[in-house]
Scaffold this active site. Sequence first.
Site, PDB file in Angstrom:
ATOM      1  N   GLY A   2      -5.886 -14.882  63.948  1.00 18.47           N
ATOM      2  CA  GLY A   2      -6.071 -14.626  65.369  1.00 18.47           C
ATOM      3  C   GLY A   2      -4.928 -13.877  66.002  1.00 18.47           C
ATOM      4  N   GLY A   3      -4.053 -14.597  66.697  1.00 17.27           N
ATOM      5  CA  GLY A   3      -3.018 -13.949  67.489  1.00 17.27           C
ATOM      6  C   GLY A   3      -3.596 -13.424  68.795  1.00 17.27           C
ATOM      7  CD1 TRP A   4      -2.537  -9.823  73.337  1.00 15.46           C
ATOM      8  CD2 TRP A   4      -2.599 -11.909  74.148  1.00 15.46           C
ATOM      9  NE1 TRP A   4      -2.859  -9.736  74.679  1.00 15.46           N
ATOM     10  CE2 TRP A   4      -2.901 -11.010  75.202  1.00 15.46           C
ATOM     11  CE3 TRP A   4      -2.573 -13.286  74.419  1.00 15.46           C
ATOM     12  CZ2 TRP A   4      -3.170 -11.428  76.494  1.00 15.46           C
ATOM     13  CZ3 TRP A   4      -2.848 -13.705  75.715  1.00 15.46           C
ATOM     14  CH2 TRP A   4      -3.148 -12.790  76.732  1.00 15.46           C
ATOM     15  CD  GLU A  10      -1.797 -16.108  71.096  1.00 11.36           C
ATOM     16  OE1 GLU A  10      -1.552 -15.405  72.112  1.00 11.36           O
ATOM     17  OE2 GLU A  10      -1.084 -16.066  70.095  1.00 11.36           O
ATOM     18  CE1 TYR A  56       6.091 -16.885  71.666  1.00  8.30           C
ATOM     19  CE2 TYR A  56       7.692 -18.355  70.649  1.00  8.30           C
ATOM     20  CZ  TYR A  56       6.489 -17.681  70.602  1.00  8.30           C
ATOM     21  OH  TYR A  56       5.663 -17.812  69.512  1.00  8.30           O
ATOM     22  CG  ASP A  57       5.813 -14.156  75.753  1.00  4.50           C
ATOM     23  OD1 ASP A  57       6.885 -13.519  75.774  1.00  4.50           O
ATOM     24  OD2 ASP A  57       4.894 -13.933  74.945  1.00  4.50           O
ATOM     25  CD1 TRP A  91       7.009 -12.889  68.520  1.00  7.84           C
ATOM     26  CD2 TRP A  91       5.545 -13.517  66.942  1.00  7.84           C
ATOM     27  NE1 TRP A  91       6.180 -11.823  68.287  1.00  7.84           N
ATOM     28  CE2 TRP A  91       5.266 -12.179  67.327  1.00  7.84           C
ATOM     29  CE3 TRP A  91       4.742 -14.119  65.955  1.00  7.84           C
ATOM     30  CZ2 TRP A  91       4.238 -11.425  66.763  1.00  7.84           C
ATOM     31  CZ3 TRP A  91       3.720 -13.376  65.408  1.00  7.84           C
ATOM     32  CH2 TRP A  91       3.479 -12.046  65.810  1.00  7.84           C
TER      33      TRP A  91
END
Length: 446
Positions: A145-147, A204, A280-281, A424
């Site tokens: 997956g991931g963003w 996500e 983070y983010d 990451w």
Amino acid sequence: MRPFRHRLTALVALATVLVTAAPPTAASADDSPSRRAGYHRVGYFTQWGIYGRAFPVKKLDTSGAASRLTHVNYAFGNVSEDGRCYVDGAPGEGDAWADYQRPVPAEESVDGVADVWGEPLNGNFGQLAKLKAKHPGLKVMISLGGWSWSTYFSNAARTDASRRAFVASCIDLYLKGNLPVLDGGSGGPGAAAGVFDGIDLDWEWPNWPGEPGNVVRPEDRRNFTKLLAEFRRQLDAYGRKTRRHYPLTAFLPANPATMDAGYEGRRIFQYLDFATVQGYDFHGAWDAVTNQQSALRVPAGAPDTSDFSADVAIDGWIARGAPREKLVLGIPYYGRGWTGVTGGGNGLFQPAAGPAPATFEAGYEDYRRLRTLAGNGFTVHRDLRAGHAWLFDGTTFWTYDDPAVVLQKALYIRRSGLAGAMVWSLDGDDDKATLTKTISLGLATP
């Protein structure tokens, strides 16, 4: 190695004082520091890092990072519209060339031996196999997956039948290693067998907006739990045949609203070996004022009354029933930046014109480049109590984690009884793997 350890001795003492002096929270309520052996040290390796960032698998070995990690998560595997794990070389769909077709030259090879065109297993997958041979205790996970590739997770998780088919396709492709045959001959039945030791789900997000265009359904919340159960069932069944345990992990959000919308709290952890939590983010150039992107605690004077921090994220999951011994804190190897900052002072919480210029993406820069700014027109500032650092030159502002902040977080993990640290991404570290070595030192057991 000795000078590095000496430089960090003072940081260990400082960070110990800072962590133990902080007011207790749900995550840090244990009076006795955790001395549990075997902290997880998880690093994401990006498929695309071999290009502009010039970060082949070999650098995990030569930098010393591989010997200090327990898991490498390969980012990412894609999910098709009909809910299957698949490999595709089409732009936006995948990069089979990088995964297992590219002949890796001798100078980039873990064992110094060049790949030959058309071998069943070339590229990153082949190099990960060589890395594991050199570091037998290292586990490699395929992260799905991931963003960008969470678009169709909802389709895959929607029904009993779709979940069974999705999980079976992922096990077949990545654990059994049955790769599609590409031009020249790379791939084939069992070509990647033994490369991957388990599966990491990076959806996500369930029932919450992610990248525009993602399929999102209210039933994602319960279906995520059912998907984990199906993964655990099939992984265990396959493991009985191979006499192995295949780990199952997941990447979880920092936003409490996302936690509630997409996850059934305590229930999901009965299927997971552990979960990595976004650390983070929290802020970035999408905000009109400068801020922290990865502080350990919410800084005093923060302009947002309900703000994000690593501690808030961990507390949020514990409050929702997560066992602290299955929570792994995410740490960034990059910073977020603004330019056109006005208001003076040290630059924090000041208006900005937009994202700072950077190497690959405006407002986003790797630690290995940010570290060179200190003393070169930029001043390093710290909030020791909140646990974050930033660089400011009067106009441009970067919030980032340096070794002192990373060490403070490692000691927070120990004191809080958490399972370890995740990063990451590994290509953001310097050539000496300074941040990874700092995490390893902070989580070392006597």
